[in-house]
Design a protein around this motif. Sequence first.
Motif, PDB file in Angstrom:
ATOM      1  N   GLU A 136       0.819  -1.207   0.000  1.00  0.00           N
ATOM      2  CA  GLU A 136       0.000   0.000   0.000  1.00  0.00           C
ATOM      3  C   GLU A 136       0.856   1.262   0.000  1.00  0.00           C
ATOM      4  N   ARG A 137       2.007   1.190   0.621  1.00  0.00           N
ATOM      5  CA  ARG A 137       2.859   2.373   0.712  1.00  0.00           C
ATOM      6  C   ARG A 137       3.348   2.818  -0.661  1.00  0.00           C
ATOM      7  N   SER A 138       3.767   1.856  -1.475  1.00  0.00           N
ATOM      8  CA  SER A 138       4.287   2.212  -2.802  1.00  0.00           C
ATOM      9  C   SER A 138       3.200   2.272  -3.863  1.00  0.00           C
ATOM     10  N   GLN A 139       2.025   1.705  -3.561  1.00  0.00           N
ATOM     11  CA  GLN A 139       0.950   1.695  -4.558  1.00  0.00           C
ATOM     12  C   GLN A 139       0.518   3.105  -4.925  1.00  0.00           C
ATOM     13  N   GLU A 140       0.562   4.020  -3.969  1.00  0.00           N
ATOM     14  CA  GLU A 140       0.196   5.406  -4.246  1.00  0.00           C
ATOM     15  C   GLU A 140       1.064   5.977  -5.361  1.00  0.00           C
ATOM     16  N   PHE A 141       2.357   5.706  -5.317  1.00  0.00           N
ATOM     17  CA  PHE A 141       3.276   6.245  -6.316  1.00  0.00           C
ATOM     18  C   PHE A 141       3.046   5.620  -7.684  1.00  0.00           C
ATOM     19  N   ARG A 142       2.523   4.415  -7.695  1.00  0.00           N
ATOM     20  CA  ARG A 142       2.257   3.712  -8.951  1.00  0.00           C
ATOM     21  C   ARG A 142       1.078   4.311  -9.712  1.00  0.00           C
ATOM     22  N   LYS A 143       0.326   5.186  -9.081  1.00  0.00           N
ATOM     23  CA  LYS A 143      -0.809   5.831  -9.748  1.00  0.00           C
ATOM     24  C   LYS A 143      -0.360   6.877 -10.762  1.00  0.00           C
ATOM     25  N   CYS A 144       0.921   7.236 -10.739  1.00  0.00           N
ATOM     26  CA  CYS A 144       1.429   8.300 -11.621  1.00  0.00           C
ATOM     27  C   CYS A 144       1.150   7.979 -13.086  1.00  0.00           C
ATOM     28  N   ILE A 145       0.586   8.946 -13.829  1.00  0.00           N
ATOM     29  CA  ILE A 145       0.305   8.770 -15.255  1.00  0.00           C
ATOM     30  C   ILE A 145       1.330   9.487 -16.134  1.00  0.00           C
ATOM     31  N   GLU A 146       2.362  10.029 -15.490  1.00  0.00           N
ATOM     32  CA  GLU A 146       3.441  10.719 -16.197  1.00  0.00           C
ATOM     33  C   GLU A 146       2.920  11.823 -17.129  1.00  0.00           C
ATOM     34  N   CYS A 147       2.066  12.642 -16.564  1.00  0.00           N
ATOM     35  CA  CYS A 147       1.614  13.837 -17.276  1.00  0.00           C
ATOM     36  C   CYS A 147       2.674  14.935 -17.207  1.00  0.00           C
ATOM     37  N   PHE A 148       3.601  14.784 -16.250  1.00  0.00           N
ATOM     38  CA  PHE A 148       4.717  15.715 -16.039  1.00  0.00           C
ATOM     39  C   PHE A 148       4.261  17.107 -15.602  1.00  0.00           C
ATOM     40  N   LEU A 149       3.042  17.207 -15.070  1.00  0.00           N
ATOM     41  CA  LEU A 149       2.607  18.491 -14.519  1.00  0.00           C
ATOM     42  C   LEU A 149       3.425  18.848 -13.280  1.00  0.00           C
ATOM     43  N   CYS A 150       3.806  17.839 -12.496  1.00  0.00           N
ATOM     44  CA  CYS A 150       4.632  18.117 -11.316  1.00  0.00           C
ATOM     45  C   CYS A 150       6.003  18.625 -11.740  1.00  0.00           C
ATOM     46  N   GLN A 151       6.547  18.038 -12.806  1.00  0.00           N
ATOM     47  CA  GLN A 151       7.830  18.492 -13.315  1.00  0.00           C
ATOM     48  C   GLN A 151       7.719  19.929 -13.833  1.00  0.00           C
ATOM     49  N   ASN A 152       6.598  20.205 -14.475  1.00  0.00           N
ATOM     50  CA  ASN A 152       6.388  21.520 -15.064  1.00  0.00           C
ATOM     51  C   ASN A 152       6.252  22.612 -14.016  1.00  0.00           C
ATOM     52  N   THR A 153       5.576  22.294 -12.922  1.00  0.00           N
ATOM     53  CA  THR A 153       5.304  23.336 -11.928  1.00  0.00           C
ATOM     54  C   THR A 153       6.421  23.500 -10.913  1.00  0.00           C
ATOM     55  N   CYS A 154       7.343  22.543 -10.870  1.00  0.00           N
ATOM     56  CA  CYS A 154       8.454  22.619  -9.910  1.00  0.00           C
ATOM     57  C   CYS A 154       9.370  23.775 -10.275  1.00  0.00           C
ATOM     58  N   HIS A 155       9.455  24.771  -9.406  1.00  0.00           N
ATOM     59  CA  HIS A 155      10.206  25.979  -9.735  1.00  0.00           C
ATOM     60  C   HIS A 155      11.709  25.740  -9.814  1.00  0.00           C
ATOM     61  N   VAL A 156      12.193  24.611  -9.270  1.00  0.00           N
ATOM     62  CA  VAL A 156      13.623  24.318  -9.339  1.00  0.00           C
ATOM     63  C   VAL A 156      14.066  24.166 -10.792  1.00  0.00           C
ATOM     64  N   VAL A 157      13.194  23.570 -11.619  1.00  0.00           N
ATOM     65  CA  VAL A 157      13.521  23.464 -13.052  1.00  0.00           C
ATOM     66  C   VAL A 157      12.764  24.498 -13.880  1.00  0.00           C
ATOM     67  N   ARG A 158      11.600  24.929 -13.408  1.00  0.00           N
ATOM     68  CA  ARG A 158      10.789  25.880 -14.167  1.00  0.00           C
ATOM     69  C   ARG A 158      11.484  27.242 -14.285  1.00  0.00           C
ATOM     70  N   ASP A 159      12.089  27.660 -13.191  1.00  0.00           N
ATOM     71  CA  ASP A 159      12.681  28.995 -13.158  1.00  0.00           C
ATOM     72  C   ASP A 159      14.199  29.006 -13.260  1.00  0.00           C
ATOM     73  N   HIS A 160      14.813  27.821 -13.287  1.00  0.00           N
ATOM     74  CA  HIS A 160      16.275  27.753 -13.308  1.00  0.00           C
ATOM     75  C   HIS A 160      16.732  26.665 -14.278  1.00  0.00           C
ATOM     76  N   GLU A 161      16.866  27.035 -15.517  1.00  0.00           N
ATOM     77  CA  GLU A 161      17.267  26.097 -16.562  1.00  0.00           C
ATOM     78  C   GLU A 161      18.568  25.382 -16.214  1.00  0.00           C
ATOM     79  N   GLU A 162      19.456  26.073 -15.508  1.00  0.00           N
ATOM     80  CA  GLU A 162      20.757  25.496 -15.185  1.00  0.00           C
ATOM     81  C   GLU A 162      20.666  24.323 -14.213  1.00  0.00           C
TER      82      GLU A 162
END
Length: 249
Positions: A136-162
């Motif tokens: 059950e602990r890892s099953q939550e992470f398996r729900k990811c559909i790889e839409c990459f919205l989390c990657q997109n909104t993360c300011h570490v990469v969104r605002d800092h290309e480097e």
Amino acid sequence: MSYQGKFRVWRGDDSGGALEDFTVEVNEGEVVLDIIHRLQATQAPDLAVRWNCKAGKCGSCSAEINGRPRLMCMTRMSVFEESETITVTPMRTFPIIRDLVTDVSFNYTKAREVPSFAPPKDLAPGEYRMQQVDVERSQEFRKCIECFLCQNTCHVVRDHEENKEAFSGPRFLMRVAELEMHPLDTADRVDQAQDEHGLGYCNITKCCSEVCPEHIHITDNALIPMKERVADRKYDPVVWLGNKLFRRS
């Protein structure tokens, strides 16, 4: 019931572009992707948009709607006022290909950098045994559909290309956490998360969790526990000694 909705859609490619205004028919029960399809069919046949299942399970139709990263197929028109102008733009973090389509190959590069599941060598397929709580602990992470919205909104990469070279982003740090929490995985992923995937760059603002269409608690259940494991290993003398004496093999 229908009305004429006002939309601003980004048109262009990697050389440049601009927002264009459109008026499109909106019918009861429709989602933003329906409107984009109608726009293609009636006014802009060359509009580029990526989509597949239209059921919120393929992650293809990621975009930014009124500045918020969303799936177009899961954003109902009923959440907007009829008089409101709805702005649809591509994900800002990734390079533009054309119109609403972005180049998300960064994510596949990062995926290949995560070593795969490493079960004990003397354990054959079919002999794996886990407690239900671990499933059950890892099953939550398996729900990811790889839409990459989390990657997109993360300011570490969104605002800092480097940062892109050194930081894998929440989706793949979550994958590292999933494997680290797996009781049968023998790989040591704590140092890897910090040194190779840039876990230390994350400052737990929870913006990744807020935009996840599968409502995965990425920060609370994956990133923070991994940060705690890193801190224990590096700064807790008892844990440090125990890991030296009883390291996974």
